[in-house]
Motif scaffolding. Structure first.
Motif, PDB file in Angstrom:
ATOM      1  N   ALA A 263     -16.136  50.671  53.587  1.00  8.72           N
ATOM      2  CA  ALA A 263     -14.786  50.586  53.031  1.00  8.72           C
ATOM      3  C   ALA A 263     -14.462  49.166  52.596  1.00  8.72           C
ATOM      4  O   ALA A 263     -13.856  48.952  51.533  1.00  8.72           O
ATOM      5  N   ARG A 264     -14.854  48.191  53.388  1.00  2.00           N
ATOM      6  CA  ARG A 264     -14.586  46.801  53.022  1.00  2.00           C
ATOM      7  C   ARG A 264     -15.298  46.445  51.725  1.00  2.00           C
ATOM      8  O   ARG A 264     -14.732  45.799  50.847  1.00  2.00           O
ATOM      9  N   MET A 267     -13.419  47.969  48.858  1.00  2.00           N
ATOM     10  CA  MET A 267     -12.163  47.260  48.593  1.00  2.00           C
ATOM     11  C   MET A 267     -12.428  45.963  47.822  1.00  2.00           C
ATOM     12  O   MET A 267     -11.652  45.569  46.959  1.00  2.00           O
ATOM     13  N   ILE A 274      -6.565  52.871  47.460  1.00  2.00           N
ATOM     14  CA  ILE A 274      -6.865  52.871  48.888  1.00  2.00           C
ATOM     15  C   ILE A 274      -7.110  54.285  49.401  1.00  2.00           C
ATOM     16  O   ILE A 274      -7.998  54.507  50.233  1.00  2.00           O
ATOM     17  N   ARG A 286      -5.248  56.898  54.670  1.00  2.31           N
ATOM     18  CA  ARG A 286      -5.150  55.460  54.500  1.00  2.31           C
ATOM     19  C   ARG A 286      -4.584  54.761  55.731  1.00  2.31           C
ATOM     20  O   ARG A 286      -4.935  53.613  56.010  1.00  2.31           O
ATOM     21  N   ARG A 290      -6.187  51.695  57.631  1.00  8.52           N
ATOM     22  CA  ARG A 290      -5.450  50.450  57.786  1.00  8.52           C
ATOM     23  C   ARG A 290      -5.512  49.952  59.225  1.00  8.52           C
ATOM     24  O   ARG A 290      -5.747  48.767  59.486  1.00  8.52           O
ATOM     25  N   PHE A 293      -8.938  48.534  59.969  1.00  8.22           N
ATOM     26  CA  PHE A 293      -9.104  47.209  59.362  1.00  8.22           C
ATOM     27  C   PHE A 293      -8.406  46.142  60.195  1.00  8.22           C
ATOM     28  O   PHE A 293      -8.951  45.046  60.400  1.00  8.22           O
ATOM     29  N   PRO A 301      -6.344  46.497  54.433  1.00  9.58           N
ATOM     30  CA  PRO A 301      -7.242  46.603  53.268  1.00  9.58           C
ATOM     31  C   PRO A 301      -6.738  45.865  52.037  1.00  9.58           C
ATOM     32  O   PRO A 301      -7.528  45.261  51.311  1.00  9.58           O
ATOM     33  N   GLN A 302      -5.417  45.904  51.794  1.00  7.85           N
ATOM     34  CA  GLN A 302      -4.873  45.234  50.610  1.00  7.85           C
ATOM     35  C   GLN A 302      -5.152  43.740  50.628  1.00  7.85           C
ATOM     36  O   GLN A 302      -5.433  43.135  49.589  1.00  7.85           O
ATOM     37  N   ARG A 305      -8.789  43.029  49.652  1.00  9.74           N
ATOM     38  CA  ARG A 305      -8.974  43.125  48.192  1.00  9.74           C
ATOM     39  C   ARG A 305      -8.349  41.930  47.491  1.00  9.74           C
ATOM     40  O   ARG A 305      -8.949  41.354  46.574  1.00  9.74           O
TER      41      ARG A 305
END
Length: 314
Positions: A263-264, A267, A274, A286, A290, A293, A301-302, A305
């Motif tokens: 996932a990382r 991103m 997401i 999501r 989250r 993460f 995640p945001q 990115r």
């Protein structure tokens, strides 16, 4: 022609100079001397590496280079006052200031990293955090770009750092060609983890390795213990016992780490929403991703990115 200076000191690790080959092969790829490499030290003359071989260096002079790169050592070495002063002067006179591995401690001692994001070899990241609380140390990064200051993790991460510089200077096509000539991956993103979930597990038997390979290739599936046990040709009870004995983790924890790694990477290197990333990597929504993460990386995640995009724009 851009001048790249490598700042050396007694006992530095020769692996740091692997980055030199990136600039050398860029010259070959372009058919001209785009980069001129020089080795410098405070007093000049021959300097012995940690392995005992000697490298000839020039004494400090004008600190205005295109790029000054401070190399690392196999153990923690701190700069002398003259070295710190030279590094501070170079920040104003050079386009880029960079470090490889423990070379980040030279930048830290000179005050260059205060208020900045930085990384170093994972085994000394906690030491850096303790010594320099003003630095935002991100230990799980291959390299970090913060303004004109670039820092990389240990050992081969210096190659990734140099490839990123070539990409910035001459474009992605040239950087990819250089990477191919060096037979290295083009290129691990700065935000990529210094660790691999599969490498950390290191199973001892082919059966457990087969189950992990199955898991990595089927992250969208539920990946229950029963599914993994079937891939390993063991009963669920035998599989759970053998898995923990060989890896030190439960199957559920190992699967989450594999999902986090995938996932990382998505991103950082894609523009998928997401929700799509969560679905493709097997997280049940999501929000669950989250929370995972935040536990693993301390960031949502945001933010992962956003950091990756900012580094690509510098």
């Amino acid at each position: 022609m851009q001048q790249i200076a490598f700042l050396l000191y007694p006992g530095f690790q020769i692996m740091s100079l692997a980055a030199v080959s990136v600039f050398e092969f860029t010259n070959l790829e372009l058919g001209r001397k785009a980069y001129d490499i020089t080795y410098i030290s405070e007093a000049g003359g021959p300097l012995r590496t940690s392995l005992g071989m000697s490298i000839e260096t020039e004494p400090f002079g004008d600190p205005a280079f295109d790029t000054l790169i401070v190399v690392g050592a196999p153990n923690l070495v701190l700069p002398k006052p003259g070295e710190s002063a030279f590094i501070r002067a170079a920040l104003g006179g050079s386009r880029r200031l960079a470090s490889i591995c423990t070379g980040a401690f030279f930048l830290a001692e000179a005050g260059i990293l205060d208020g900045r994001r930085a990384t170093t070899h994972w085994c000394l990241a906690h030491e850096m955090k303790a010594r320099y609380p003003k630095i935002r140390v991100e230990e799980d990064r291959i390299f970090i770009i913060d303004g004109s200051v670039w820092t990389s993790a240990g050992m081969t991460a210096g190659i990734d750092l140099a490839l990123a510089m070539v990409e910035k200077d001459h474009g992605i096509v040239v950087a990819r060609s250089v990477a191919r000539m060096l037979v290295v991956y083009h290129r691990r993103s700065g935000g990529q983890s210094q660790f691999s979930a599969l490498l950390e597990l290191e199973p001892k038997s082919d059966r457990i390795q087969k189950a992990l390979d199955f898991a990595r290739g089927n992250l969208k599936s539920q990946l229950s213990v029963e599914e993994l046990a079937e891939a390993a040709h063991l009963s669920p009870r035998q599989f759970s016992r053998a898995f923990r004995a060989e890896t030190g983790q439960s199957p559920a924890k190992a699967v989450e780490n594999l999902r986090l790694e995938a996932a990382r990477l998505m991103m950082e290197q894609s523009r998928h929403p997401i929700d799509v990333v969560a679905d493709e990597t097997g997280f049940a929504g999501r929000e669950r991703m989250r929370r995972a993460f935040l536990r693993a990386f301390g960031q949502p995640p945001q933010a992962i990115r956003r950091n990756a995009q900012q580094e690509m724009q510098i």
